[in-house]
Motif scaffolding. Structure first.
Motif, PDB file in Angstrom:
ATOM      1  N   VAL A  18       0.461  -1.532   0.218  1.00 56.05           N
ATOM      2  CA  VAL A  18       0.206  -0.507  -0.107  1.00 56.05           C
ATOM      3  C   VAL A  18       1.218   1.077  -0.052  1.00 56.05           C
ATOM      4  O   VAL A  18       0.948   2.287  -1.167  1.00 56.05           O
TER       5      VAL A  18
ATOM      6  N   SER B 198      -0.900   0.177 -11.480  1.00 51.87           N
ATOM      7  CA  SER B 198      -2.198  -0.502 -10.896  1.00 51.87           C
ATOM      8  C   SER B 198      -1.910  -0.894  -9.818  1.00 51.87           C
ATOM      9  O   SER B 198      -2.533  -1.363  -8.859  1.00 51.87           O
ATOM     10  N   GLN B 199      -2.291   0.984  -8.764  1.00 54.25           N
ATOM     11  CA  GLN B 199      -1.562   0.781  -7.598  1.00 54.25           C
ATOM     12  C   GLN B 199      -3.038   0.194  -6.256  1.00 54.25           C
ATOM     13  O   GLN B 199      -3.330   0.509  -5.681  1.00 54.25           O
ATOM     14  N   ARG B 200      -4.566   0.935  -7.518  1.00 59.04           N
ATOM     15  CA  ARG B 200      -5.953   0.255  -6.855  1.00 59.04           C
ATOM     16  C   ARG B 200      -5.891  -0.829  -6.774  1.00 59.04           C
ATOM     17  O   ARG B 200      -7.035  -1.169  -5.691  1.00 59.04           O
ATOM     18  N   GLN B 201      -5.933  -1.844  -7.895  1.00 57.97           N
ATOM     19  CA  GLN B 201      -5.653  -3.386  -7.988  1.00 57.97           C
ATOM     20  C   GLN B 201      -4.990  -3.382  -6.013  1.00 57.97           C
ATOM     21  O   GLN B 201      -5.104  -4.542  -5.334  1.00 57.97           O
ATOM     22  N   SER B 202      -3.588  -2.838  -6.600  1.00 53.12           N
ATOM     23  CA  SER B 202      -3.269  -3.224  -5.535  1.00 53.12           C
ATOM     24  C   SER B 202      -3.712  -2.845  -3.963  1.00 53.12           C
ATOM     25  O   SER B 202      -3.463  -4.276  -2.818  1.00 53.12           O
ATOM     26  N   ILE B 203      -3.919  -1.825  -3.841  1.00 53.45           N
ATOM     27  CA  ILE B 203      -4.677  -1.932  -2.611  1.00 53.45           C
ATOM     28  C   ILE B 203      -5.331  -2.567  -2.068  1.00 53.45           C
ATOM     29  O   ILE B 203      -6.211  -3.169  -1.008  1.00 53.45           O
ATOM     30  N   MET B 204      -6.533  -2.878  -3.056  1.00 53.59           N
ATOM     31  CA  MET B 204      -7.834  -3.890  -3.311  1.00 53.59           C
ATOM     32  C   MET B 204      -7.251  -5.481  -2.868  1.00 53.59           C
ATOM     33  O   MET B 204      -7.870  -5.611  -1.972  1.00 53.59           O
TER      34      MET B 204
END
Length: 132
Positions: free
Chosen positions: A60, A67-73
């Motif tokens: 995070v 693809s930070q959003r996918q990583s956070i999810m």
């Protein structure tokens, strides 16, 4: 598994606390082997949870990819799954034996205890002076 020295130090301190607690349990507890098995299982799970939390925070905070959003999810999903597994294991161990349950709970609390000991030692500068 653990990327830096402070994480490894906390795991080592948790292992030492587990060994000391296991010796105390073997001396004083009624159901020695059951409580010791719960303690070891809880300690292993606590160390794995600590590693998982470090992994989640690394993804995070330090992720700079597109693809930070996918990583956070994915990280949030790993964290929630971790909590659900802990809850299910607590229910299973409680239904099997109360000494197994309490040993497991004590084992889970080994890493937070090691973190607290590390914080107190750094606050009073014992670690900086090389005494621990």
């Amino acid at each position: 598994m653990f990327r830096n020295d402070p994480e490894l130090q906390i795991v080592k301190k948790a292992a030492v606390l587990t060994a000391i607690t296991a010796i105390v349990i073997m001396i004083f507890a009624d159901n020695r082997w059951t409580a010791s098995c719960g303690l070891i299982a809880g300690s292993v799970l606590s160390i794995l949870r600590y590693w998982g939390l470090a992994f989640v925070m690394d993804r995070v905070v330090c992720n700079s990819s597109s693809s930070q959003r996918q990583s956070i999810m994915a990280s949030i999903l790993i964290f929630v799954a971790n909590q659900l597994i802990l809850f299910v294991l607590l229910l299973i161990f409680n239904s099997v034996s109360s000494s197994l349950f309490w040993g497991f709970v004590y084992g889970i609390l080994m890493v937070p205890a090691a973190v607290m000991i590390n914080c107190v030692a750094k606050t009073i500068s014992i670690i900086k002076n090389g005494l621990i």
